[in-house]
Design a protein around this motif. Structure first.
Motif, PDB file in Angstrom:
ATOM      1  N   GLY A  72       0.766  -1.598   0.126  1.00  0.00           N
ATOM      2  CA  GLY A  72      -0.141  -0.051  -0.356  1.00  0.00           C
ATOM      3  C   GLY A  72       0.666   1.609  -0.219  1.00  0.00           C
ATOM      4  N   PRO A  73       0.026   2.711   0.430  1.00  0.00           N
ATOM      5  CA  PRO A  73       0.754   3.928  -0.236  1.00  0.00           C
ATOM      6  C   PRO A  73       1.860   3.714   0.920  1.00  0.00           C
ATOM      7  N   ALA A  74       1.674   3.370   2.187  1.00  0.00           N
ATOM      8  CA  ALA A  74       2.742   2.788   3.378  1.00  0.00           C
ATOM      9  C   ALA A  74       3.906   2.477   3.506  1.00  0.00           C
ATOM     10  N   ASP A  75       3.721   1.561   2.326  1.00  0.00           N
ATOM     11  CA  ASP A  75       4.490   0.469   2.678  1.00  0.00           C
ATOM     12  C   ASP A  75       5.882   1.488   1.728  1.00  0.00           C
ATOM     13  N   GLY A  76       7.160   1.807   2.291  1.00  0.00           N
ATOM     14  CA  GLY A  76       8.098   2.175   1.781  1.00  0.00           C
ATOM     15  C   GLY A  76       9.576   2.183   2.894  1.00  0.00           C
ATOM     16  N   TRP A  77      10.887   2.884   2.782  1.00  0.00           N
ATOM     17  CA  TRP A  77      11.431   3.242   3.791  1.00  0.00           C
ATOM     18  C   TRP A  77      11.552   3.942   4.243  1.00  0.00           C
ATOM     19  N   VAL A  78      12.123   4.337   5.429  1.00  0.00           N
ATOM     20  CA  VAL A  78      12.262   5.419   5.839  1.00  0.00           C
ATOM     21  C   VAL A  78      13.330   5.685   6.180  1.00  0.00           C
ATOM     22  N   GLU A  79      14.256   6.875   5.935  1.00  0.00           N
ATOM     23  CA  GLU A  79      15.835   6.835   6.816  1.00  0.00           C
ATOM     24  C   GLU A  79      15.986   7.181   7.355  1.00  0.00           C
ATOM     25  N   SER A  80      16.929   7.639   8.785  1.00  0.00           N
ATOM     26  CA  SER A  80      17.097   8.213   9.473  1.00  0.00           C
ATOM     27  C   SER A  80      18.677   9.280   9.255  1.00  0.00           C
ATOM     28  N   PRO A  81      19.112  10.125  10.208  1.00  0.00           N
ATOM     29  CA  PRO A  81      20.004  11.034   9.962  1.00  0.00           C
ATOM     30  C   PRO A  81      20.434  10.675  10.231  1.00  0.00           C
ATOM     31  N   ASP A  82      21.439   8.935  10.268  1.00  0.00           N
ATOM     32  CA  ASP A  82      22.462   8.375  10.909  1.00  0.00           C
ATOM     33  C   ASP A  82      22.772   7.281   9.589  1.00  0.00           C
ATOM     34  N   GLY A  83      21.554   7.193   8.400  1.00  0.00           N
ATOM     35  CA  GLY A  83      21.673   6.368   7.565  1.00  0.00           C
ATOM     36  C   GLY A  83      20.694   5.163   7.675  1.00  0.00           C
ATOM     37  N   ARG A  84      19.804   4.849   8.785  1.00  0.00           N
ATOM     38  CA  ARG A  84      20.011   3.598   8.901  1.00  0.00           C
ATOM     39  C   ARG A  84      17.980   3.545   8.144  1.00  0.00           C
ATOM     40  N   ARG A  85      17.897   2.386   7.855  1.00  0.00           N
ATOM     41  CA  ARG A  85      16.585   2.488   6.651  1.00  0.00           C
ATOM     42  C   ARG A  85      15.880   1.835   7.622  1.00  0.00           C
ATOM     43  N   PHE A  86      14.555   2.522   8.327  1.00  0.00           N
ATOM     44  CA  PHE A  86      12.667   1.551   8.726  1.00  0.00           C
ATOM     45  C   PHE A  86      12.101   1.445   8.096  1.00  0.00           C
ATOM     46  N   TRP A  87      11.439   0.623   8.298  1.00  0.00           N
ATOM     47  CA  TRP A  87      10.690  -0.327   7.218  1.00  0.00           C
ATOM     48  C   TRP A  87       8.897   0.301   7.543  1.00  0.00           C
ATOM     49  N   GLY A  88       7.788   1.761   7.077  1.00  0.00           N
ATOM     50  CA  GLY A  88       6.811   1.803   7.651  1.00  0.00           C
ATOM     51  C   GLY A  88       6.965   2.618   7.321  1.00  0.00           C
ATOM     52  N   ARG A  89       5.665   3.808   5.642  1.00  0.00           N
ATOM     53  CA  ARG A  89       6.133   5.504   5.890  1.00  0.00           C
ATOM     54  C   ARG A  89       5.127   5.919   7.203  1.00  0.00           C
ATOM     55  N   ALA A  90       4.280   4.882   7.416  1.00  0.00           N
ATOM     56  CA  ALA A  90       4.343   5.713   8.699  1.00  0.00           C
ATOM     57  C   ALA A  90       3.983   4.426   9.992  1.00  0.00           C
ATOM     58  N   GLY A  91       5.572   4.315   9.961  1.00  0.00           N
ATOM     59  CA  GLY A  91       5.613   3.673  10.961  1.00  0.00           C
ATOM     60  C   GLY A  91       5.473   2.622  11.358  1.00  0.00           C
ATOM     61  N   ALA A  92       5.323   1.227  12.007  1.00  0.00           N
ATOM     62  CA  ALA A  92       5.385   0.207  12.105  1.00  0.00           C
ATOM     63  C   ALA A  92       4.090  -0.768  13.282  1.00  0.00           C
ATOM     64  N   ALA A  93       3.843  -2.268  13.194  1.00  0.00           N
ATOM     65  CA  ALA A  93       3.447  -2.053  14.607  1.00  0.00           C
ATOM     66  C   ALA A  93       3.615  -3.875  14.098  1.00  0.00           C
ATOM     67  N   GLY A  94       3.698  -4.614  15.355  1.00  0.00           N
ATOM     68  CA  GLY A  94       3.759  -5.917  15.735  1.00  0.00           C
ATOM     69  C   GLY A  94       2.811  -6.481  16.219  1.00  0.00           C
ATOM     70  N   LEU A  95       2.983  -8.151  16.644  1.00  0.00           N
ATOM     71  CA  LEU A  95       1.576  -8.253  17.650  1.00  0.00           C
ATOM     72  C   LEU A  95       2.862  -9.553  18.458  1.00  0.00           C
ATOM     73  N   LEU A  96       2.876  -9.778  20.130  1.00  0.00           N
ATOM     74  CA  LEU A  96       3.490 -10.413  20.755  1.00  0.00           C
ATOM     75  C   LEU A  96       2.498 -11.409  21.024  1.00  0.00           C
ATOM     76  N   ALA A  97       1.941 -12.559  20.343  1.00  0.00           N
ATOM     77  CA  ALA A  97       0.929 -13.188  21.744  1.00  0.00           C
ATOM     78  C   ALA A  97       1.662 -14.322  22.329  1.00  0.00           C
ATOM     79  N   VAL A  98       1.436 -14.569  23.347  1.00  0.00           N
ATOM     80  CA  VAL A  98       1.492 -15.102  24.161  1.00  0.00           C
ATOM     81  C   VAL A  98       0.308 -16.374  24.428  1.00  0.00           C
TER      82      VAL A  98
END
Length: 297
Positions: free
Chosen positions: A5-31
């Motif tokens: 979708g339109p929010a899929d893509g990389w965001v680059e930090s000032p020091d050059g690291r890359r993070f996935w998700g133009r609107a941020g990301a989330a994950g599920l910790l299921a126990v």
């Protein structure tokens, strides 16, 4: 199948690291009931491929962290959201990008199914074995903080008469209406999680620390307020036959005797009631803290 979708893509930090998700990301910790965590063995071609982490991914624009985590875990692992009871959220906010872990207990066991090419394997891993796996760096950093709070059984008990009476909005002209508004506001706020600052003076900080909670919540109504109507999703409403304070004390006592892991927070400014529930082992916060939390959410 993964649909970008339109929010899929990389965001680059000032020091050059890359993070996935133009609107941020989330994950599920299921126990699950056997104290195992659902982990994803990431495909080799993916970011940090070959490591183990949580099912999750990029949030869509205008999508909450909870909705994003449930959608992504459903797409990647066929996790049925209705089988979960949400516990807490932990947000890592870097300013330019954020990742939110949604922790949940599995109420109804299910079989996780690899549903797209992003996973080599899905596995229910005993909590004690997680550190033996090669973990995704982000998950490895946050896991100790997340694990430290997974056993917390958080309960909120609200003395509705005291909370309603703390704001001069004409509640005395329509006590049932004022209680109905409180139930609606609280139900809506709980849907998105209540801030950790409601429950403790100095919330835990650092990787994996909870930033919001979904407590089991009881609202005690007394007198005319018992006639309150309207939606109260996510709430247990106790319409006290007589003494509301006695109903609060009884509810606290019931919770604490039924669960060794229970932590109960009572919302009241009544000093006598506060002393009674504190003697039982509950914590007490004032109505202003709850009302502030409702405004923020």
């Amino acid at each position: 199948m993964t649909i970008h979708g339109p929010a899929d893509g990389w965001v680059e930090s000032p020091d050059g690291r890359r993070f996935w998700g133009r609107a941020g990301a989330a994950g599920l910790l299921a126990v699950d009931p056997d104290d195992r965590v659902l982990l994803q063995h990431r495909a080799e071609w993916s970011h940090f491929g070959g490591t183990w982490g949580l099912p999750g991914g990029a949030r869509q624009f205008d999508e909450s962290a909870v909705d994003g985590a449930l959608r992504e875990s459903g797409e990647e692992a066929a996790v049925p959201g209705e089988s979960l009871r949400l516990l807490f959220a932990s947000e890592l906010d870097l300013g330019f990008w954020s990742y939110t872990t949604i922790a949940a207990r599995v109420r109804t066991p299910f079989t996780a199914v690899v549903s797209d090419a992003e996973s080599l394997e899905l596995r229910w891993v005993p909590r004690s074995d997680i550190d033996t796996l090669p973990l995704h760096p982000g998950f490895a950093t946050s896991w100790p903080g997340l694990s430290a709070h997974l056993d917390t059984d958080l309960h909120l008990v609200v003395d509705a008469a005291n909370v309603v009476g703390s704001r001069p909005d004409g509640w005395w002209r329509d006590r049932a209406g004022a209680a109905t508004r409180l139930l609606g506001d609280l139900s809506a706020a709980i849907d998105g999680g209540l801030p950790s600052a409601l429950f403790v003076d100095a919330p835990a900080s650092g990787p994996g620390a909870p930033t919001s909670w979904w407590p089991s919540t009881t609202v005690v109504l007394e007198g005319e307020a018992r006639q309150a109507t309207g939606p109260a999703e996510g709430l247990l409403v106790d319409r006290a036959d007589a003494d509301g304070d006695a109903a609060v004390v009884a509810r606290v006592e019931s919770i604490l005797t039924s669960s060794e892991e229970a932590r109960v927070v009572v919302v009241t400014a009544d000093r006598g009631l506060a002393a009674r529930v504190e003697r039982l082992g509950a914590d007490v916060v004032g109505p202003t803290r709850l009302l502030d939390a409702l405004v923020r959410t």
